[in-house]
Design an enzyme around this catalytic site. Structure first.
Site, PDB file in Angstrom:
ATOM      1  N   LYS A 177       0.849  -1.196   0.000  1.00 37.90           N
ATOM      2  CA  LYS A 177       0.000   0.000   0.000  1.00 37.90           C
ATOM      3  C   LYS A 177       0.887   1.250   0.000  1.00 37.90           C
ATOM      4  O   LYS A 177       1.579   1.531   0.970  1.00 37.90           O
ATOM      5  CB  LYS A 177      -0.884   0.048   1.253  1.00 37.90           C
ATOM      6  CG  LYS A 177      -1.839   1.242   1.225  1.00 37.90           C
ATOM      7  CD  LYS A 177      -2.283   1.681   2.603  1.00 37.90           C
ATOM      8  CE  LYS A 177      -1.880   3.062   2.994  1.00 37.90           C
ATOM      9  NZ  LYS A 177      -2.063   4.150   2.072  1.00 37.90           N
ATOM     10  N   GLY A 230       7.313   5.874   7.543  1.00 33.48           N
ATOM     11  CA  GLY A 230       6.405   7.014   7.637  1.00 33.48           C
ATOM     12  C   GLY A 230       6.636   7.754   8.936  1.00 33.48           C
ATOM     13  O   GLY A 230       7.727   7.695   9.522  1.00 33.48           O
ATOM     14  N   SER A 231       5.600   8.421   9.410  1.00 36.79           N
ATOM     15  CA  SER A 231       5.744   9.251  10.613  1.00 36.79           C
ATOM     16  C   SER A 231       5.858   8.384  11.867  1.00 36.79           C
ATOM     17  O   SER A 231       5.353   7.253  11.904  1.00 36.79           O
ATOM     18  CB  SER A 231       4.534  10.169  10.741  1.00 36.79           C
ATOM     19  OG  SER A 231       3.364   9.393  10.845  1.00 36.79           O
ATOM     20  N   GLY A 235       3.727   4.981  12.838  1.00 41.05           N
ATOM     21  CA  GLY A 235       4.527   3.774  13.045  1.00 41.05           C
ATOM     22  C   GLY A 235       4.324   3.199  14.431  1.00 41.05           C
ATOM     23  O   GLY A 235       4.204   1.981  14.615  1.00 41.05           O
ATOM     24  N   GLU A 251      10.396   2.410  10.078  1.00 46.32           N
ATOM     25  CA  GLU A 251      11.386   3.452   9.791  1.00 46.32           C
ATOM     26  C   GLU A 251      10.666   4.791   9.836  1.00 46.32           C
ATOM     27  O   GLU A 251       9.801   5.063   9.007  1.00 46.32           O
ATOM     28  CB  GLU A 251      12.040   3.215   8.421  1.00 46.32           C
ATOM     29  CG  GLU A 251      12.814   1.903   8.331  1.00 46.32           C
ATOM     30  CD  GLU A 251      13.925   1.785   9.363  1.00 46.32           C
ATOM     31  OE1 GLU A 251      14.391   2.811   9.892  1.00 46.32           O
ATOM     32  OE2 GLU A 251      14.310   0.646   9.676  1.00 46.32           O
ATOM     33  N   CYS A 285      13.729  12.210   5.231  1.00 43.60           N
ATOM     34  CA  CYS A 285      13.692  11.837   6.648  1.00 43.60           C
ATOM     35  C   CYS A 285      15.035  12.132   7.313  1.00 43.60           C
ATOM     36  O   CYS A 285      15.098  12.408   8.505  1.00 43.60           O
ATOM     37  CB  CYS A 285      13.332  10.376   6.810  1.00 43.60           C
ATOM     38  SG  CYS A 285      14.404   9.282   5.879  1.00 43.60           S
ATOM     39  N   GLU A 385       9.756  17.226  14.510  1.00 47.99           N
ATOM     40  CA  GLU A 385      10.059  17.082  13.086  1.00 47.99           C
ATOM     41  C   GLU A 385       9.171  18.038  12.293  1.00 47.99           C
ATOM     42  O   GLU A 385       7.951  18.038  12.446  1.00 47.99           O
ATOM     43  CB  GLU A 385       9.793  15.642  12.622  1.00 47.99           C
ATOM     44  CG  GLU A 385      10.151  15.457  11.162  1.00 47.99           C
ATOM     45  CD  GLU A 385       9.910  14.036  10.639  1.00 47.99           C
ATOM     46  OE1 GLU A 385       8.791  13.527  10.822  1.00 47.99           O
ATOM     47  OE2 GLU A 385      10.836  13.460  10.051  1.00 47.99           O
TER      48      GLU A 385
HETATM   49  P1  NAP Z   1       2.528   8.951   7.293  1.00 45.17           P
HETATM   50  O1  NAP Z   1       1.426   9.926   7.319  1.00 45.17           O
HETATM   51  O2  NAP Z   1       2.895   8.263   8.544  1.00 45.17           O
HETATM   52  O3  NAP Z   1       2.120   7.874   6.170  1.00 45.17           O
HETATM   53  C1  NAP Z   1       3.021   6.890   5.709  1.00 45.17           C
HETATM   54  C2  NAP Z   1       2.233   5.746   5.100  1.00 45.17           C
HETATM   55  O4  NAP Z   1       1.548   5.067   6.133  1.00 45.17           O
HETATM   56  C3  NAP Z   1       1.163   6.149   4.110  1.00 45.17           C
HETATM   57  O5  NAP Z   1       1.046   5.150   3.121  1.00 45.17           O
HETATM   58  C4  NAP Z   1      -0.088   6.194   4.971  1.00 45.17           C
HETATM   59  O6  NAP Z   1      -1.270   6.042   4.226  1.00 45.17           O
HETATM   60  C5  NAP Z   1       0.169   5.007   5.859  1.00 45.17           C
HETATM   61  N1  NAP Z   1      -0.471   4.996   7.162  1.00 45.17           N
HETATM   62  C6  NAP Z   1      -0.629   6.026   8.033  1.00 45.17           C
HETATM   63  N2  NAP Z   1      -1.243   5.594   9.169  1.00 45.17           N
HETATM   64  C7  NAP Z   1      -1.444   4.264   9.020  1.00 45.17           C
HETATM   65  C8  NAP Z   1      -2.056   3.257   9.824  1.00 45.17           C
HETATM   66  N3  NAP Z   1      -2.558   3.531  11.029  1.00 45.17           N
HETATM   67  N4  NAP Z   1      -2.122   2.001   9.336  1.00 45.17           N
HETATM   68  C9  NAP Z   1      -1.624   1.692   8.125  1.00 45.17           C
HETATM   69  N5  NAP Z   1      -1.062   2.620   7.307  1.00 45.17           N
HETATM   70  C10 NAP Z   1      -0.962   3.880   7.753  1.00 45.17           C
HETATM   71  O7  NAP Z   1       3.876   9.618   6.716  1.00 45.17           O
HETATM   72  P2  NAP Z   1       4.066  10.530   5.418  1.00 45.17           P
HETATM   73  O8  NAP Z   1       3.528  11.882   5.696  1.00 45.17           O
HETATM   74  O9  NAP Z   1       3.591   9.806   4.222  1.00 45.17           O
HETATM   75  O10 NAP Z   1       5.663  10.595   5.326  1.00 45.17           O
HETATM   76  C11 NAP Z   1       6.452  11.487   6.033  1.00 45.17           C
HETATM   77  C12 NAP Z   1       7.066  10.818   7.250  1.00 45.17           C
HETATM   78  O11 NAP Z   1       7.834   9.686   6.833  1.00 45.17           O
HETATM   79  C13 NAP Z   1       8.049  11.707   7.995  1.00 45.17           C
HETATM   80  O12 NAP Z   1       7.825  11.581   9.365  1.00 45.17           O
HETATM   81  C14 NAP Z   1       9.412  11.141   7.603  1.00 45.17           C
HETATM   82  O13 NAP Z   1      10.434  11.385   8.538  1.00 45.17           O
HETATM   83  C15 NAP Z   1       9.099   9.693   7.488  1.00 45.17           C
HETATM   84  N6  NAP Z   1      10.092   9.004   6.669  1.00 45.17           N
HETATM   85  C16 NAP Z   1      10.976   8.167   7.301  1.00 45.17           C
HETATM   86  C17 NAP Z   1      11.957   7.526   6.556  1.00 45.17           C
HETATM   87  C18 NAP Z   1      12.926   6.589   7.213  1.00 45.17           C
HETATM   88  O14 NAP Z   1      13.514   5.757   6.532  1.00 45.17           O
HETATM   89  N7  NAP Z   1      13.127   6.664   8.521  1.00 45.17           N
HETATM   90  C19 NAP Z   1      12.041   7.723   5.175  1.00 45.17           C
HETATM   91  C20 NAP Z   1      11.110   8.582   4.568  1.00 45.17           C
HETATM   92  C21 NAP Z   1      10.132   9.211   5.325  1.00 45.17           C
HETATM   93  P3  NAP Z   1      -2.095   7.321   3.631  1.00 45.17           P
HETATM   94  O15 NAP Z   1      -1.166   7.999   2.679  1.00 45.17           O
HETATM   95  O16 NAP Z   1      -3.261   6.701   2.970  1.00 45.17           O
HETATM   96  O17 NAP Z   1      -2.439   8.176   4.809  1.00 45.17           O
END
Ligand code: NAP
Length: 484
Positions: A177, A230-231, A235, A251, A285, A385
């Site tokens: 997904k 993701g966030s 996570g 991550e 990130c 962040e």
């Molecule tokens: P996000 O809002 O947490 O979403 C990430 C993914 O998770 C999306 O596909 C989202 O779906 C899905 N998701 C959210 N809540 C979920 C849940 N409860 N159950 C299942 N899936 C869920 O993050 P983002 O805004 O896309 O990305 C930015 C974040 O990613 C930042 O915090 C950044 O630091 C982090 N990041 C970390 C790394 C690393 O390797 N550490 C790398 C890149 C980014 P929807 O889109 O449908 O909401």
């Protein structure tokens, strides 16, 4: 539905609409008039169908010769490379990053598929000497079963590639997904695997909101692994909600410091700030979010930094000359502008941070890179962040003070030190609480063939991804005693 493509899910080897027939839009953050497509707003029933297909396909895929699995990854890589120009344009229109960055990301994704096609064939076990001459004792590494892959919008093909490739090569089946904010390039990756001849049910791709399908794809007992990027908030929620039988790899976010000691070359430090803090519009990130600079050189550093910032060209990532693209989503725009207002209240606003308007700017989510100074540890812009082109500058009195301040956040993803002092260079990796440690380089960037991940609230940190370490998460070890 005008002349806009409706993109389908890929479940059990078939391209198909979701059960409800509902779709959502995907628009260009540089130009909101540009509609890239309609995507399936899947529901729990679609998710169950994908999981069931993956579960059914698992035994045969596990037993498929590894050379055949490798060939599929290599052919999917070929497909990405053949279409690199088209896909790079689409990635820029979808996420906003510069075209050159999009080309790099597609190429990197292809390299990742090829890397795991080879590296996956080098997995080993161990044998154990013991007293019974009629017995053999050894360890065997095996796939886990159905793996759910959930990814963010900021690297919407390279992050999926670095999870999906090790999952597939080791014999797991996948439910993928992508972010609802960048589903098109993820669809292209699904297309690549389809063209490469991935068997039915082995790889399943579905779009839809986290609220509609998140619980299903992470909480269903048949799912044996969840690899999520993701966030930290999302996570943590997933990690706490899955069953004990489901392995998780999370991550997450960062608040990455660049530490500039008083012997640093100031132009190098400025360059590392621009590349780490503002490239990719600060939406990496591992992006530099804090600069901890020696008191004695702070004024000179800030003055040269502002001069360089004035030259930065903010615009559409498709345009030649653009150095900083738009923010990726409206929500990102609101969040970043909110932190800029917070920064103005908490600290000294040095430069940038305007919502750009007029002409093409009015159609997208454009903000000029921002610098705040006199930032102290308790401020929100020092702790949270932001995930945008906003850098908080904090004064330090020497190396020890820098380490205390750098470690004083909940995160531990990446950190960098700028100095030529060999004593500090040697101590830094041990002293700093970060999974990625750099010296005289930007906080951003990581190799395909090296492990990647964070500490503290930046990662579950049990399993690294990327490189050879990326294979560990998707395999389990059994110890086997065979007598005769
Ligand atoms: P996000 O809002 O947490 O979403 C990430 C993914 O998770 C999306 O596909 C989202 O779906 C899905 N998701 C959210 N809540 C979920 C849940 N409860 N159950 C299942 N899936 C869920 O993050 P983002 O805004 O896309 O990305 C930015 C974040 O990613 C930042 O915090 C950044 O630091 C982090 N990041 C970390 C790394 C690393 O390797 N550490 C790398 C890149 C980014 P929807 O889109 O449908 O909401």
């Amino acid at each position: 539905m005008e002349n806009v493509t409706e993109f389908l899910n890929y479940i059990d080897g078939k391209w198909q609409p979701c059960g409800s027939g509902s779709t959502f839009e995907n628009r260009n953050p540089a130009d909101q008039d540009d509609l890239l497509g309609h995507f399936q707003a899947s529901s729990a029933e679609d998710a169950q169908q994908a999981i069931a297909a993956a579960e059914k396909a698992f035994p045969a895929w596990r037993d498929t010769p590894i050379s055949r699995r490798a060939k599929i990854l290599n052919q999917a890589a070929d497909y990405l490379v053949e279409h690199i120009e088209q896909f790079a344009q689409e990635l820029t229109r979808e996420e906003g990053k510069l075209l050159a960055n999009s080309r790099d990301e597609i190429a990197r994704s292809a390299q990742t598929l090829r890397f795991y096609a080879v590296e996956g064939q080098t997995i080993t076990g161990e044998t154990f000497p013991q007293d019974d001459a009629r017995m053999m004792v050894y360890t065997q590494r095996e796939p886990l079963g159905v793996a759910t892959i959930i990814t963010p919008w900021n690297f919407p093909i390279s992050i999926p590639a670095r999870k999906i490739a090790p999952a597939l090569i080791t014999g797991n089946t996948v439910v993928f997904k992508p972010s609802s904010d960048a589903p098109l390039i993820a669809h292209r990756l699904a297309e690549a695997l389809h063209h490469a001849g991935i068997p039915e049910g082995v790889f399943n791709f579905m779009t839809g909101s986290a609220s509609a399908i998140g619980q299903e794809i992470t909480g269903t007992p048949a799912v044996r692994a969840v690899s999520f990027t993701g966030s930290t908030a999302a996570g943590e929620k997933i990690h706490r909600s899955v069953s004990l039988a489901t392995r998780t790899q999370m991550e997450l976010g960062g608040k990455n410091p660049l530490i500039i000691l008083d012997d640093a070359d100031i132009d190098t430090a400025v360059d590392l700030t621009i590349k780490g803090g503002f490239a990719l519009t600060g939406q990496a990130c591992t992006g530099t979010s804090r600069v901890l600079v020696a008191r004695s050189i702070k004024a000179e550093y800030l003055s040269r930094l502002v001069e360089r910032m004035k030259e930065l060209q903010v615009g559409n990532g498709l345009d030649k000359g653009t150095q900083i693209g738009p923010l990726a989503t409206r929500q990102q725009l609101d969040t970043v502008l909110g932190y800029i207002e917070t920064g103005k209240r908490e600290a000294t606003h040095v430069h940038g941070g305007e919502r750009l308007s007029g002409g093409a700017y009015d159609k997208g989510f454009y903000v000029s890179p921002a610098i705040f100074s006199d930032v102290t540890q308790e401020m929100r812009i020092a702790q949270e962040e932001i995930f945008g082109p906003v850098v908080a500058v904090i004064e330090i009195d020497g190396y020890d003070d820098a380490i205390v301040k750098a470690n004083d956040t909940p995160y531990g993803l990446s950190a960098a030190l700028v100095t030529q002092n060999i004593d500090y260079i040697q101590r830094f990796p041990l002293d700093i609480q970060a999974g990625t440690v750099k010296v005289n380089r930007t906080t951003t960037g990581n190799l395909i063939n090296a492990p990647f991940g964070g500490l503290k609230q930046s990662s579950t940190s049990t399993f690294r991804e990327s490189g050879r370490a990326g294979l560990d998460f998707f395999t389990q070890t059994k110890t086997v005693y065979v007598g005769r």
